[in-house]
Motif scaffolding. Structure first.
Motif, PDB file in Angstrom:
ATOM      1  N   VAL A 188       0.834  -1.207   0.000  1.00  0.00           N
ATOM      2  CA  VAL A 188       0.000   0.000   0.000  1.00  0.00           C
ATOM      3  C   VAL A 188       0.861   1.245   0.000  1.00  0.00           C
ATOM      4  CG1 VAL A 188      -1.589   1.355   1.427  1.00  0.00           C
ATOM      5  CG2 VAL A 188      -2.030  -1.075   1.028  1.00  0.00           C
ATOM      6  N   HIS A 189       1.898   1.267   0.810  1.00  0.00           N
ATOM      7  CA  HIS A 189       2.754   2.452   0.881  1.00  0.00           C
ATOM      8  C   HIS A 189       3.519   2.689  -0.420  1.00  0.00           C
ATOM      9  CE1 HIS A 189       1.962   2.646   5.221  1.00  0.00           C
ATOM     10  NE2 HIS A 189       2.401   3.887   5.124  1.00  0.00           N
ATOM     11  N   GLN A 190       3.715   1.646  -1.198  1.00  0.00           N
ATOM     12  CA  GLN A 190       4.347   1.828  -2.511  1.00  0.00           C
ATOM     13  C   GLN A 190       3.326   2.203  -3.581  1.00  0.00           C
ATOM     14  OE1 GLN A 190       7.586  -1.691  -1.840  1.00  0.00           O
ATOM     15  NE2 GLN A 190       7.601  -0.738  -3.845  1.00  0.00           N
ATOM     16  N   ASN A 191       2.095   2.510  -3.133  1.00  0.00           N
ATOM     17  CA  ASN A 191       1.031   3.028  -3.997  1.00  0.00           C
ATOM     18  C   ASN A 191       0.482   1.984  -4.957  1.00  0.00           C
ATOM     19  OD1 ASN A 191      -0.703   5.136  -4.415  1.00  0.00           O
ATOM     20  ND2 ASN A 191       0.555   6.159  -5.955  1.00  0.00           N
ATOM     21  N   GLU A 192       0.586   0.725  -4.580  1.00  0.00           N
ATOM     22  CA  GLU A 192      -0.041  -0.352  -5.345  1.00  0.00           C
ATOM     23  C   GLU A 192      -1.315  -0.727  -4.596  1.00  0.00           C
ATOM     24  OE1 GLU A 192       3.064  -3.237  -5.505  1.00  0.00           O
ATOM     25  OE2 GLU A 192       4.473  -1.832  -6.419  1.00  0.00           O
ATOM     26  N   ILE A 193      -2.334   0.111  -4.801  1.00  0.00           N
ATOM     27  CA  ILE A 193      -3.500   0.110  -3.918  1.00  0.00           C
ATOM     28  C   ILE A 193      -4.328  -1.171  -4.039  1.00  0.00           C
ATOM     29  CG2 ILE A 193      -5.607   1.329  -3.311  1.00  0.00           C
ATOM     30  CD1 ILE A 193      -3.008   2.776  -2.566  1.00  0.00           C
ATOM     31  N   ALA A 208      -5.609   2.233   2.483  1.00  0.00           N
ATOM     32  CA  ALA A 208      -5.894   2.067   1.064  1.00  0.00           C
ATOM     33  C   ALA A 208      -7.370   2.222   0.718  1.00  0.00           C
ATOM     34  CB  ALA A 208      -5.389   0.699   0.600  1.00  0.00           C
ATOM     35  N   LEU A 260       2.445   6.319  -1.569  1.00  0.00           N
ATOM     36  CA  LEU A 260       1.008   6.405  -1.296  1.00  0.00           C
ATOM     37  C   LEU A 260       0.541   7.847  -1.228  1.00  0.00           C
ATOM     38  CD1 LEU A 260      -1.738   5.267  -0.130  1.00  0.00           C
ATOM     39  CD2 LEU A 260      -0.640   5.419   2.125  1.00  0.00           C
ATOM     40  N   HIS A 261       1.384   8.731  -0.712  1.00  0.00           N
ATOM     41  CA  HIS A 261       0.981  10.111  -0.456  1.00  0.00           C
ATOM     42  C   HIS A 261       1.273  11.058  -1.625  1.00  0.00           C
ATOM     43  CE1 HIS A 261       0.176   9.035   3.716  1.00  0.00           C
ATOM     44  NE2 HIS A 261       1.350   8.445   3.758  1.00  0.00           N
ATOM     45  N   SER A 282      -2.840   4.477  -9.863  1.00  0.00           N
ATOM     46  CA  SER A 282      -2.515   3.657  -8.682  1.00  0.00           C
ATOM     47  C   SER A 282      -3.758   3.062  -8.020  1.00  0.00           C
ATOM     48  CB  SER A 282      -1.741   4.493  -7.652  1.00  0.00           C
ATOM     49  OG  SER A 282      -2.538   5.570  -7.179  1.00  0.00           O
ATOM     50  N   GLN A 311      -6.213   5.014  -6.569  1.00  0.00           N
ATOM     51  CA  GLN A 311      -6.739   5.913  -5.530  1.00  0.00           C
ATOM     52  C   GLN A 311      -7.888   6.737  -6.132  1.00  0.00           C
ATOM     53  OE1 GLN A 311      -4.170   7.967  -2.767  1.00  0.00           O
ATOM     54  NE2 GLN A 311      -2.363   6.869  -3.475  1.00  0.00           N
TER      55      GLN A 311
END
Length: 864
Positions: free
Chosen positions: A467-472, A503, A648-649, A684, A686
């Motif tokens: 999740v933190h690597q933006n692979e939601i 996420a 992620l951010h 991603s 989001q």
């Protein structure tokens, strides 16, 4: 110290005392309160406001032994030993001029003859009396009868409220006091103004109260300066050795139940300490606990206890507490703390369990101390992992990694491998940016771990990293798989909930996180209290993204209740929760207040990753309030957290940059950045963030967002997305009535700045159509809503406030001219040629009927 101490007004008490001295049928007042509560200050301020002659006397311990001691100067040179004659002489001096007031400070110290004189004046109604009496002290019968027999009004002067205490401290330090520090100082002082003053001055001198990023915070023990020590010591000296023995025991183990305290110190001594107002009893569930009446008394008493006596006394308490069950975290923590500083043996298992309890309760400094003691004594991996986690959460990643680097993974069994791998890869990934190294450790653990429950812990951790690597999408799938497994242990559930909670709200399915959040709230089991705090943050995030702002605010407030200053990191994240809700509502002063305090609390040797979402919210708030320089500073600070471990951010970072560009008057750049945020979010997964980013683009002037927002209403759950779509459709169609209508609905939903922008855009369209009445109505509504947001200044609101006959590009260039940029600098910022900029400047001057660039700048500044 930045400012001097001021008298804090007590308007209701002032009025009551003044009325008792001046009103018909009233002959004075006795002010009763604790030492230092402000009795004398209030009494003197009242008498100074009157025209009456005031005779002030102050009783002391030494004057108490002298007949008519404080009034002796009124008797004159008479050598008479006749008490009646002496009283008459003193009375004549006091009341001969009529309409006089007799003021007696510390009337409980009056000798019997002086007390009789005061009583006579009250009974005969020959003068008015204003006396102060200290709570908990023996009072002469003649003074007590003044209020018991109804001659004088008795007024209890209460300590300051928390609001009054904080206001007083902030007026002195010249800045904002951190909320958690305010709680501690108010509780420590008991709201006593004198204690509060000494506490502040002592803590500043000791360096424990200091300014961090414009927020004053107290860290470490409260410092008691010599002035307060002397005041309290004189009171303690009068209490006797037996009472002091009670206080010493309590100073080392507060609170302590009444049975243990009386067993150690004796019933008579405990009763005497209570009667003197030094201790109080409080019912905590089924237990009656003893506490100090003022916590600062405990600090002074502790200074009187030597190391040998401390070890012996703590050992006595340990022996009593060992006979009771250690079935709560509080009882285990207390026993562990007492044991390691006593003359009794220490149980290593208790130390480790208590360290886990402290970390569970988010008291990381305490968790570190207990875990370090356990680790130094045993060298066990369990203690080392706990110590590492406590260090990590306090922003000491290198020290955390050093602890775990002492262990060879090849020598660990499956359980130990997981206990070692999770904290180490967490440190590497989130705090050191060593993403590849973190994944390699996780792979190593996966290769060797075969136990299903342990494998689920690793899977949950992988979900959080993903999740933190933006692979939601992938992260949500991994997290839900763990949560659906009935065999998932507590640690796996919490890590998976953390991953899903970050996420699902940004993916547009925040409503589906509610049962997960409810499960975590109900179970209340964890080995890491900070993960529990993170799940709570996710809960508030989900409610906010689905438009349930009132419930989100309530949860944030509920989660912000912490019992100790040692929980300052969890308190800081609770402040960020409040900032999340306030940002959605457009309450930017609240955002600034909450997040600035959070960032100050999160300051550490190495930047904590949880500063990033806080900084991004703060930058947006500064930009919305027109504080461009501060927004730029915070965005630059946020760059310290950039990288794949915090990808992620990225959409939120781009949204904050868009608001910064808009605040600088670069509206097209703001649109570009908002669209970039939407693209990143879309790719991603989001989708809620994509909808929000497109909504920002619409507010900045983009008329091309309606189609995609309409599609997203079928993907993103909650009330905001349909409102975003309606707003975009009305703006694209130049539908002023539609914008007015959606503004009303935005306001009802609590999205106040969105409502302001929609109304402002409607005002512009009404103006273009020549409808002056509706222009004024919509414009006034926009300004009203912007004012509710702390005076926010968005591009649309600016236009409504000062309509100018300029195109958006001409207005953008004019704003930069007003900011002092040259044509070449403007061209570089907007990626235009210098000639094109010159053309925009020329047309803006022509439309506004100004002669040149300088007059254009003056006009734009005036309109601002």
């Amino acid at each position: 110290m930045p400012h001097g101490w001021q008298i804090l007004e007590r308007p209701s008490e002032f009025s009551e005392v003044r009325s008792a001295l001046t009103g018909a049928g009233s002959y004075g007042v006795v002010l009763v309160g604790a030492a230092g509560v402000g009795k004398t200050t209030l009494a003197r301020s009242v008498t100074e406001s009157l025209r009456s002659q005031v005779h002030w006397v102050a009783s002391t311990e030494s004057s108490r032994s002298i007949p008519l001691g404080v009034f002796a100067h009124l008797v004159g040179p008479s050598t008479s030993r006749d008490a009646t004659a002496l009283l008459a002489s003193a009375r004549e001096s006091l009341v001969s001029q009529g309409n006089s007031i007799v003021g007696v400070d510390d009337a409980h110290l009056l000798d019997e003859l002086s007390a009789t004189l005061l009583h006579q004046i009250a009974v005969d109604q020959t003068g008015r009396i204003l006396a102060t009496v200290r709570t908990g002290e023996p009072v002469p019968d003649a003074v007590t009868s003044l209020w018991k027999d109804g001659y004088l009004r008795r007024i209890e002067l209460q300590p300051f409220t928390k609001k009054q205490s904080v206001g007083l401290v902030e007026s002195v330090i010249g800045g904002r006091l951190e909320g958690l520090s305010a709680d501690l100082m108010w509780k420590s002082s008991g709201g006593n103004p004198l204690f509060l003053r000494h506490l502040v001055e002592g803590s500043i001198d000791a360096g424990t109260l200091r300014k961090v990023d414009d927020v004053w915070q107290l860290r470490g023990p409260t410092a008691v300066p010599s002035g307060l020590v002397e005041l309290l010591e004189s009171r303690l000296e009068q209490s006797g050795e037996d009472v002091l023995g009670v206080l010493k025991i309590l100073a080392l183990c507060e609170p302590l139940d009444i049975d243990a305290l009386t067993e150690l110190a004796g019933d008579a001594a405990v009763d005497a300490a209570e009667m003197r107002g030094l201790i109080r009893f409080q019912q905590d569930g089924p237990t009656l606990n003893a506490r100090f009446s003022h916590p600062l008394v405990g600090d002074v008493v502790r200074s009187k206890i030597g190391r040998a006596a401390e070890r012996r006394l703590k050992g006595q308490v340990v022996q009593i507490l060992r006979r009771r069950g250690l079935d709560t975290p509080a009882s285990r923590i207390r026993m562990a703390q007492l044991s390691i500083d006593s003359d009794q043996s220490v149980d290593n298992e208790l130390l480790t369990t208590a360290a886990k309890d402290a970390i569970y309760l988010s008291n990381l400094p305490l968790g570190e101390r207990l875990a370090r003691t356990a680790f130094d004594r045993t060298g066990s991996l369990q203690a080392g992992a706990l110590l590492s986690r406590a260090l990590l959460w306090q922003g000491k990643p290198a020290a955390a990694d050093d602890i775990l680097a002492k262990f060879a993974p090849d020598e660990l069994d499956e359980l130990q491998l997981v206990q070692w791998a999770i904290p180490r890869l967490s440190t590497l990934f989130w705090s050191m940016g060593e993403v590849e190294k973190a994944w390699k450790i996780l792979e190593l653990a996966n290769e060797r771990v075969r136990h299903p429950s342990l494998a689920l812990v690793l899977d949950a951790t992988a979900a959080a990293l993903t999740v933190h690597q933006n692979e939601i999408g992938e992260g949500i799938d991994k997290a839900l798989t763990v949560l659906a497994d009935p065999q998932a242990p507590d640690q796996a559930v919490e890590f998976a909930a953390f991953a899903a909670g970050l996420a699902m709200p940004v993916a547009g399915s925040g409503d589906e996180f509610e049962p997960i959040a409810a499960r975590c709230r109900a179970e209340q089991k964890t080995t890491d209290g900070m993960i529990r705090v993170m799940v709570r943050y996710c809960d508030v995030l989900a409610l906010t993204h689905t438009g349930q702002l009132d419930l989100a605010a309530k949860r944030a407030a509920d989660y912000a209740d912490f019992s100790s200053v040692g929980q300052f990191l969890a308190w800081a994240i609770a402040k960020i929760m409040a900032g999340v809700v306030a940002t959605a509502r457009g309450d930017f002063p609240e955002v600034v207040s909450s997040i600035e305090q959070a960032l100050a609390a999160l300051s550490a040797e190495s930047p904590l990753p949880w500063q990033l979402p806080g900084r991004l919210l703060l930058a947006r708030a500064y930009a919305a309030l027109g504080r461009v320089g501060e927004a730029e500073r915070v965005l630059n600070d946020a760059a310290a957290h950039s990288g794949p471990s915090m990808a992620l951010h990225e959409p939120q970072r781009l949204i904050s940059k868009a608001w910064y560009a808009a605040a600088k008057g670069m509206e097209r750049r703001a649109v570009e950045l908002a669209r970039a945020a939407a693209d990143n979010a879309r790719h991603s997964g989001q989708f809620a963030l994509e909808a929000e980013a497109l909504h920002h683009a619409t507010r900045f002037g983009d008329r091309t967002t309606a189609a995609r927002l309409a599609e997203l209403t079928g993907v993103v759950h909650g009330s905001p997305a349909p409102l975003f779509a309606r707003h975009a459709a009305a703006f694209a169609a130049s539908d002023a009535a539609g914008l007015d209508a959606v503004s009303v609905d935005f306001e009802h939903a609590g999205l106040l700045l969105s409502a302001a922008d929609a109304a402002a855009q409607a005002a512009h369209l009404h103006d273009a159509a020549g409808d002056r009445r509706k222009t004024n109505e919509s414009g006034a509504n926009a300004l009203r809503l912007a004012d509710l947001c702390g005076g926010a200044t968005t591009p649309a609101v600016k236009t409504a406030a000062r309509p100018l006959p300029l195109t958006s590009r001409e207005r953008e260039v004019a704003e930069l001219v007003a900011a002092g940029l040259t044509n070449r600098e403007i061209a570089e910022q907007l990626t235009l040629s210098v000639r094109t900029v010159e053309g925009h400047v020329y047309r803006a001057c022509f439309k506004l009927d100004v002669a040149d660039r300088d007059e254009l700048a003056k006009l734009i500044k005036k309109k601002s």
